[in-house]
Write an enzyme that holds these catalytic residues in place. Structure first.
Site, mmCIF file in Angstrom:
data_model
loop_
_atom_site.group_PDB
_atom_site.id
_atom_site.type_symbol
_atom_site.label_atom_id
_atom_site.label_comp_id
_atom_site.label_asym_id
_atom_site.label_seq_id
_atom_site.Cartn_x
_atom_site.Cartn_y
_atom_site.Cartn_z
ATOM 1 C CD GLU A 109 -48.298 -22.849 -55.065
ATOM 2 O OE1 GLU A 109 -49.436 -23.167 -55.455
ATOM 3 O OE2 GLU A 109 -47.404 -23.665 -54.793
ATOM 4 C CG ASN A 156 -45.858 -26.794 -52.519
ATOM 5 O OD1 ASN A 156 -46.069 -25.586 -52.578
ATOM 6 N ND2 ASN A 156 -46.660 -27.684 -53.090
ATOM 7 C CD GLU A 157 -50.556 -26.185 -52.136
ATOM 8 O OE1 GLU A 157 -51.106 -27.216 -52.561
ATOM 9 O OE2 GLU A 157 -50.819 -25.047 -52.576
ATOM 10 C CD GLN A 184 -46.862 -22.764 -61.726
ATOM 11 O OE1 GLN A 184 -45.993 -23.052 -62.529
ATOM 12 N NE2 GLN A 184 -47.395 -23.658 -60.893
ATOM 13 C CE1 TYR A 189 -52.544 -20.587 -57.862
ATOM 14 C CE2 TYR A 189 -52.672 -22.020 -55.938
ATOM 15 C CZ TYR A 189 -51.974 -21.540 -57.034
ATOM 16 O OH TYR A 189 -50.709 -22.001 -57.304
ATOM 17 C CD GLU A 222 -45.702 -27.120 -59.637
ATOM 18 O OE1 GLU A 222 -46.558 -26.211 -59.517
ATOM 19 O OE2 GLU A 222 -45.753 -28.194 -58.994
HETATM 20 O O1 AHR Z 1 -49.645 -23.861 -58.939
HETATM 21 C C1 AHR Z 1 -50.184 -25.118 -59.147
HETATM 22 C C2 AHR Z 1 -50.263 -25.937 -57.879
HETATM 23 O O2 AHR Z 1 -51.121 -25.341 -56.966
HETATM 24 C C3 AHR Z 1 -48.982 -26.100 -57.096
HETATM 25 O O3 AHR Z 1 -48.189 -27.117 -57.584
HETATM 26 C C4 AHR Z 1 -49.473 -26.437 -55.732
HETATM 27 O O4 AHR Z 1 -48.581 -26.054 -54.724
HETATM 28 C C5 AHR Z 1 -50.808 -25.740 -55.640
HETATM 29 O O5 AHR Z 1 -51.796 -26.538 -55.150
#
Ligand code: AHR
Length: 519
Positions: free
Chosen positions: A324, A196-197, A373, A269, A49
């Site tokens: 992600e 995205n999201e 990432q 995450y 990103e």
């Molecule tokens: O990876 C960092 C961020 O986490 C990304 O931009 C977003 O999609 C997520 O919330």
């Protein structure tokens, strides 16, 4: 900790007598007679990103840089990524993607506008790294392009134009512009993220609002490059919430001829709670166990969403794309606000292995994933500082797992008991096996227990195996890291199983990740 290091050395290379506690009988049986689904190499995807030093410094240094580069892209980073056979790279975000206007990133670099990156530190986005630079980068790495289009602040017309610009072989106005910018041939785009999201930074849409957008973007963001099929990935759930999963899958089930998708995204995450506060280094066993427990929750997330998907798509046409994932820890003290810089320890190596094992076990549904990432951000593969580069423990796991790319999953049975820390109880070991295209069997074993090495009696049904050699990733401490000053504290070492008579046994160090070939 001395004990951990001693056990690490014992398991890695040096023979030493195991203590009684280390010698519990553990059996691991691989059933080569019951092969499962193919492990899609795309589960080893990366995410890059425009965030912090992920792209600028991490990938792009510019053609004039003293740092060795090819057309502005760091040679050392490309070489390291080639070695782990990166299958695809997701770009340009993340939250950044839903504010990205692709036209800012084409044409002569010195004429591109400076814009803002409000999500990530509010810094200036120079747009130096745009469409052509990204496509050049993935081609240098040998990876597929996974492009995320702007559904949040963009328009369907803008997205449609970007795809035509990228992919059409016909001499349209946009194709001529692409040629004038240096690339007459159409580009291959293998994966396309439709937002995205969208439940969060991508527009705070309800599931039904998103579905209305999805139908439009899935219709107009067309791939014209027939040489490269393109999978379209809809925005899916945030963690355990099945609202998006239900709405998107229901819409897909009732879709008309006018639109389609091939994947549904899941973001999750390893964070425990927001804002991320768990330290990346200098933590103890309790934080170690808490993070591993949190990461194992991926199993229940995948199972939950896969069950919803099964109701609408029993033939599993739609892939679950975990685009992600990874550990999101407290930022490195002193690093710039919003740059999401964090160290990467032996614990993160286990986080990576455990997630990859979960994806492999769900190979029939999880057909792509992107760790967050790739360089300098969150659970990165690589850190860069000027001309220096360091490979993280997570990188080494991705390297060791290369044989699992496109291999056929083979079931494993394990009687290893558990590892306990306070009131947390986790499996002591975690393992997957697979058969590669050449027929070779591979086994990956993670030892979650940071205090006990484990000696595993291996048996393989349907094969005669007399040799098992590979590598193990061990570390002096659970929070050991690689730094620019000491880049090889955590690095793979050779590992071999012992053969006595017909019995193969493998000793794995505490808090280690091992991958071996069984021959
Ligand atoms: O990876 C960092 C961020 O986490 C990304 O931009 C977003 O999609 C997520 O919330």
């Amino acid at each position: 900790m001395l004990r951990l290091f001693r056990a690490a050395l014992c398991a890695a290379a040096i023979s030493c007598a195991a203590s009684a506690a280390d010698n519990d009988s553990i059996r691991l049986t691989i059933d080569a007679t019951r092969p499962g689904a193919k492990i899609d190499r795309n589960i080893f995807g990366q995410f890059a990103e425009h965030l912090g030093r992920g792209i600028y410094e991490g990938v792009w240094v510019g053609p004039e840089s003293k740092i060795p580069n090819t057309r502005g892209i760091r040679n050392d980073v490309v070489a390291a990524l080639k070695a782990i056979k990166v299958p695809n790279v997701r770009w340009p975000g993340g939250c950044f993607a839903d504010e990205y206007h692709w036209r800012n990133g084409i044409g002569p670099r010195n004429e591109r506008p400076a814009t803002l990156n409000p999500n990530w530190g509010g810094v200036i986005e120079p747009n130096t790294f745009g469409t052509h630079e990204f496509m050049d980068f993935v081609q240098q790495v040998g990876a597929d392009a996974y492009i995320s289009i702007n559904v949040g602040s963009g328009t369907a017309e803008e997205a449609a134009d970007w795809l035509e610009y990228l992919t059409t072989p016909q001499p349209t106005k946009l194709a001529k512009e692409r040629a004038a910018n240096g690339h007459p041939e159409p580009y291959p785009v293998a994966l396309l993220g439709l937002g995205n999201e969208s439940w969060g930074c991508g527009g705070s849409m309800t599931p039904d609002e998103y579905v209305n957008h999805l139908k439009v973007y899935a219709r107009y963001a067309r791939n014209y490059n027939t040489a490269q099929p393109m999978r379209r990935i809809a925005v899916g759930p945030d963690g355990a919430d099945t609202g998006y999963t239900e709405a998107v899958m229901k819409a897909w089930k009732n879709k008309t001829w006018a639109w389609d998708i091939e994947g549904l995204s899941l973001h999750s995450y390893t964070v425990v709670k927001w804002p991320p506060a768990f330290k990346a280094t200098g933590f103890g066993e309790s934080e170690y166990a808490t993070i591993l427990k949190a990461t194992l929750n991926m199993e229940s997330l995948v199972t939950t969403h896969a069950a919803v998907m099964d109701r609408y798509d029993p033939e599993k046409k739609i892939a679950l794309v975990v685009d992600e994932w990874g550990a999101w820890l407290a930022a490195t003290p002193g690093s710039p606000e919003g740059f999401l810089e964090q160290q990467n320890s032996q614990r993160d190596a286990l986080v990576a292995a455990l997630n990859l094992n979960i994806f492999a076990r769900h190979a029939e549904r999880v057909r792509a994933a992107n760790i967050a990432q790739m360089v300098n951000v969150l659970q990165a593969m690589i850190f860069t500082r000027q001309e220096k580069l360091v490979l993280t423990p997570t990188y080494h796991v991705f390297h060791m797992y290369v044989p699992f790319q496109e291999a056929t999953f083979v079931p494993v049975e394990l009687t290893a008991g558990s590892y306990k820390s306070g009131d947390i109880e986790l499996p002591r070991l975690d393992a997957i096996a697979a058969r590669d295209a050449a027929g070779k069997l591979w086994l990956a074993v993670s030892n979650l227990d940071p205090n006990r090495q484990a000696t595993v009696d291996l048996s393989v049904q349907g094969r005669n195996v007399s040799r098992a050699v590979g590598q193990t990733l061990v570390a002096p401490k659970i929070d050991s890291v690689n730094t620019f000053e000491a880049p090889a504290v955590v690095a793979p070492r050779p590992l071999a199983a012992k053969l006595s008579g017909k019995k193969l046994s493998l000793t794995v160090a505490p808090a280690s990740v091992s991958v071996i070939a069984l021959e």
